[in-house]
Motif scaffolding. Sequence first.
Motif, short mmCIF file in Angstrom:
data_model
loop_
_atom_site.label_atom_id
_atom_site.label_comp_id
_atom_site.label_asym_id
_atom_site.label_seq_id
_atom_site.Cartn_x
_atom_site.Cartn_y
_atom_site.Cartn_z
N LEU A 66 11.53 0.65 4.15
CA LEU A 66 10.94 0.58 2.81
C LEU A 66 12.00 0.23 1.77
O LEU A 66 11.77 -0.58 0.87
N SER A 67 13.16 0.84 1.94
CA SER A 67 14.24 0.60 1.01
C SER A 67 14.64 -0.88 1.03
O SER A 67 14.83 -1.50 -0.02
N ARG A 68 14.72 -1.43 2.23
CA ARG A 68 15.11 -2.83 2.37
C ARG A 68 14.00 -3.76 1.87
O ARG A 68 14.23 -4.66 1.06
N GLU A 69 12.79 -3.51 2.36
CA GLU A 69 11.69 -4.44 2.07
C GLU A 69 11.24 -4.37 0.60
O GLU A 69 10.76 -5.36 0.06
N LEU A 70 11.33 -3.19 0.01
CA LEU A 70 10.86 -3.04 -1.36
C LEU A 70 12.02 -3.04 -2.36
O LEU A 70 11.80 -2.80 -3.55
N GLY A 71 13.23 -3.28 -1.84
CA GLY A 71 14.38 -3.38 -2.74
C GLY A 71 14.69 -2.09 -3.47
O GLY A 71 14.86 -2.07 -4.69
N ALA A 95 0.83 -1.21 0.00
CA ALA A 95 0.00 0.00 0.00
C ALA A 95 0.86 1.25 0.00
O ALA A 95 0.51 2.28 -0.58
N CYS A 96 1.98 1.16 0.68
CA CYS A 96 2.92 2.27 0.72
C CYS A 96 3.41 2.59 -0.69
O CYS A 96 3.41 3.75 -1.13
N ARG A 97 3.81 1.56 -1.39
CA ARG A 97 4.28 1.75 -2.76
C ARG A 97 3.14 2.27 -3.65
O ARG A 97 3.33 3.17 -4.47
N PHE A 98 1.97 1.72 -3.45
CA PHE A 98 0.80 2.13 -4.24
C PHE A 98 0.52 3.63 -4.09
O PHE A 98 0.36 4.36 -5.08
N LEU A 99 0.48 4.10 -2.84
CA LEU A 99 0.15 5.51 -2.64
C LEU A 99 1.26 6.42 -3.16
O LEU A 99 1.00 7.50 -3.71
N ALA A 100 2.49 5.95 -3.01
CA ALA A 100 3.62 6.73 -3.50
C ALA A 100 3.56 6.89 -5.02
O ALA A 100 3.72 7.99 -5.55
N THR A 101 3.29 5.78 -5.71
CA THR A 101 3.34 5.84 -7.18
C THR A 101 2.05 6.39 -7.77
O THR A 101 2.05 6.92 -8.88
N THR A 102 0.94 6.26 -7.04
CA THR A 102 -0.34 6.70 -7.60
C THR A 102 -0.64 8.17 -7.31
O THR A 102 -1.21 8.87 -8.13
N GLU A 103 -0.26 8.59 -6.10
CA GLU A 103 -0.61 9.96 -5.70
C GLU A 103 0.61 10.80 -5.33
O GLU A 103 0.45 11.97 -4.98
N SER A 131 0.14 4.37 8.74
CA SER A 131 -0.97 4.85 7.91
C SER A 131 -1.19 3.93 6.71
O SER A 131 -2.32 3.82 6.22
N ALA A 132 -0.13 3.30 6.24
CA ALA A 132 -0.24 2.41 5.08
C ALA A 132 -1.19 1.25 5.36
O ALA A 132 -1.79 0.70 4.43
N HIS A 133 -1.34 0.88 6.64
CA HIS A 133 -2.31 -0.17 6.98
C HIS A 133 -3.73 0.30 6.64
O HIS A 133 -4.55 -0.49 6.17
N ALA A 134 -4.01 1.57 6.90
CA ALA A 134 -5.33 2.11 6.57
C ALA A 134 -5.51 2.20 5.05
O ALA A 134 -6.58 1.92 4.52
N VAL A 135 -4.43 2.58 4.37
CA VAL A 135 -4.48 2.66 2.91
C VAL A 135 -4.78 1.28 2.32
O VAL A 135 -5.61 1.14 1.42
N ALA A 136 -4.12 0.26 2.85
CA ALA A 136 -4.31 -1.10 2.35
C ALA A 136 -5.78 -1.52 2.50
O ALA A 136 -6.37 -2.09 1.57
#
Lengths: 419, 281
Positions: free
Chosen positions: A404-409, A353-361, A369-374
Motif C-alpha cells: 500500500l505504501s508503495r502503490e499509494l505513495g 477501495a483500500c484508501r477509500f475505506l481507510a479514509t471514510t471509516e 477484502s478491498a476487492h469486495a469493498v470496490a
Amino acid sequence: MARLPPSSGPASPAPAPVACSPHGRFGPYGGRYVPETLVEPLEELTAAWLAARSDLAFQAELSDLLANYAGRPTPLYFARRWTQQAGGARVYLKREDLLHTGAHKINNCLGQALLARRMGKQRLIAETGAGQHGVATATVAALLGLECVVYMGREDMARQALNVARMRLLGAEVRGVAAGSQTLKDAINEAMRDWVTDCQRSHYLLGSALGPHPYPAMVREFHACIGREARAQILQAEGRLPAEVIACVGGGSNAIGIFSGFLADAGVRLTGVEAGGRGPQLGEHAARFAGGSPGVLQGTFSYILQDAAGQIAATHSVSAGLDYAAIGPEHAALRDEGRAEYVACGDADALAACRFLATTEGIIPALESAHAVAEARRRAPRHGADAAIIVNISGRGDKDMEILSRELGLGGAADSPVD
Amino acid sequence: MPSDSRAHSSSPAATPAAAGFAPFFARARAAGRPALIPYITAGDPTLEASRAIALALAEAGADIIELGIPFSDPVADGPVIQRASERALRQGVTLEHVLALAAEIRRRSPVGLLLFGYVNPFLRLGWGRFAQAAAAAGVQGVLATDLIPEEAAEYRQALAQRGLEPVFLAAPTSPDARLAAIAAASRGFLYAVSRTGVTGAREQVPPGARDLVARIRRHTTLPIALGFGLSTATQVEEVGRFADGAVVGTALVAAVHAAVQRDGPGAAAPAAAKFLRSLRG
C-alpha cells in the motif's frame, strides 16, 4: 454493535447435513483427485470430522476457543459515512478483520487443529499465499503444542515479509517454494508433497474451501459461523435480511462462510469478487469464471485457469490471497445454479477501495477484502435507501502496508514541512 | 507370445495394443526376472531426443516404457521429475505431442508403452478423444496419477472402448478393501507404490514394499510392478523376488539430464541405454 453469544454451542446435537454428496460433489464439481497414497488419510480426516460434528465436547471446545481466543462473534458494523457519501443501500461490514491474527482464517485453523489433535497428529502442514493462513496455522500450532511447517512461494515471502516473521516468531518453520510462479499454487503443491510423505504423523491444514474432499465442505463449515452471525446481526440491526452480500473469492473460504448463512434466503443476492489483476489476458488476473474453464487442480474439479493443453496458467493479483488458479468447487456449483454471481475487480480498483475505506471509516482492509469493498462501492448506489448490504471484511490490511505504501505513495518524508 | 528371446528389434506387432501388457510380463517371468519399466518425461530434453531415448531403452532391454506427460503441477513427483517436466513444458510440449511421440516409437518398436500423467491434460482433450488417439498411437495402457478408481468411471469406459488398459496405483496406506477395488478397476498390471511420498531415488527398497505386494496379490492375479525409489540393479533384483516388474524413473531422468548437460541432447539416448543396461546387472 450487537455481540451475540457464541454462534455454535453445545446445544445442537444433530448437525445439519453436509453441503456436498458423500463423495464430496457440489453438483458436478469437487471430488477427490489425488494420488492413491492420500486417499486413506483423507478418509481418516473425513471420519474424524463427521464424528466431531456431533461430538458435544468437541463443539464446546471449538466454541470456547472461537469466543475467548479468536474473538467471535465479530461485529457487524454500520458504515455510516460510506452510506452517507455514496447513497443507496445502507452498507454493513462484517468485521472478520478484528479476529485474532487479523483475518477469518483462524476459524478454520482452530477447527482443523482440534481435529488434528483428535486424530493424534503431532505436526501441522500448511500452505499460505498472503501469509494470513500461515500465521493462523502457526498460531493454533503454538496454542495446541503442535509442530508446524508452512510452505510459501518465494514471491509471496517477498511481498508479505512481515507475515513470514510472524510465523517464525510463533515457532513455525517457513519453507520457501521456488518452483513455478512461486505463489499459492506452488505452495500447495509442496504442502501436498510433504503430506503424502508424512501423512501418518502430520495433518495438512488446508486453508481454503479447495482441494480434495472433505476439505471444501469441512472448511466451509468451520467458516459458517461468519454467515450465521451476520444473518442474526442484520436481522437485529435492520429487522430484515440484506439485499446483497458481497465477499472476495480466492479459493473462496470467507465467501462461502458468509454465503452459507444466506443460501436458503432466495431474496438475498450473493456476489463473489475475483481478482481482475492487471487485465483480462491469461496470466494477468485470477478471474477463474471470467477467463477459466472446468478442470482439475490440486484435488478438486472446478473452474480453473488453464491453457489449451490443460496446463495450469500463471495468475496475477496485487493481493497474494486471491492469486490462485482455481476457485472452490461449491462456488462453481452456486454459479451454475445461478444462486451466486461472480465478478472481477482489478488491482487499481482494489487499491483505491483500500484508501477509500481507510479514509471514510478508519478501517484498513486487507487487499483481498478491498476487492469486495470496490465492488460494493459500485453496487450500493444501485440499491434503494431502504436496502442493506453486507460486505465481508475478511482480513485487515496491516500485512499489506508495504504494498500500500508503495502503490499509494505513502512512504518517504513528511507530508508537509513542519515549521 | 511369451518368448525367452529378447528380440525387441524384430518385426513390430501389427496390433500391439490388442494383447495389452500381459505378454511383456510373461516374457520377463519366463526369463526369471522382473519386467523392466523405465520412466521418461516426454520432451526432456526434446521430443526428438525422447524418441531416441525410448528406442534406445527398448533396444537395451526395457519391457515397458512409461512415457510421462509433462504437467505444470506434478504433486506426486519429487524435484528431479518436476524439473524434467518444467524443461519439457518450456518447449511447449503438450499431450498431443506426446501421443504423436508414442506413435513414432510404436512405428519403430514393439516395446510396451504406458502413458503416465496427471488428469487435467487428459480432461482438457476429453476422455473419448484421448482414448481414441492413444489407441491409434499404439500404446497399451494409461496411468493417471491423480485419478482413483472412485473418480474414474468415464475414464475406464473410454479406455475399455478402445482396448486400452487402465493401470491404477496401490499404496502402502491403502487398506485391503481399497486394494480390492483398485485390483478390480485395473487391467494389464497394478502399480504398487513402494512407500508414502513422492517420486525420487532411495538407497533401500522399503521393508513394507514386500508386504504391500503380498496384500495386493490376495485380490488379483494381475502382474504387480513396484515403483518409487528404485535406482540400482541390486534393488531391481531384490524387487524381482516378490514383484513382477520394477519401475525406475528418477535415477534414469537424472542420468540422462546429467549427460545432456555435459554433452548435449545427442548424449541422451546413449546415456539412457547405458543406465538401463546397468539395471540388468
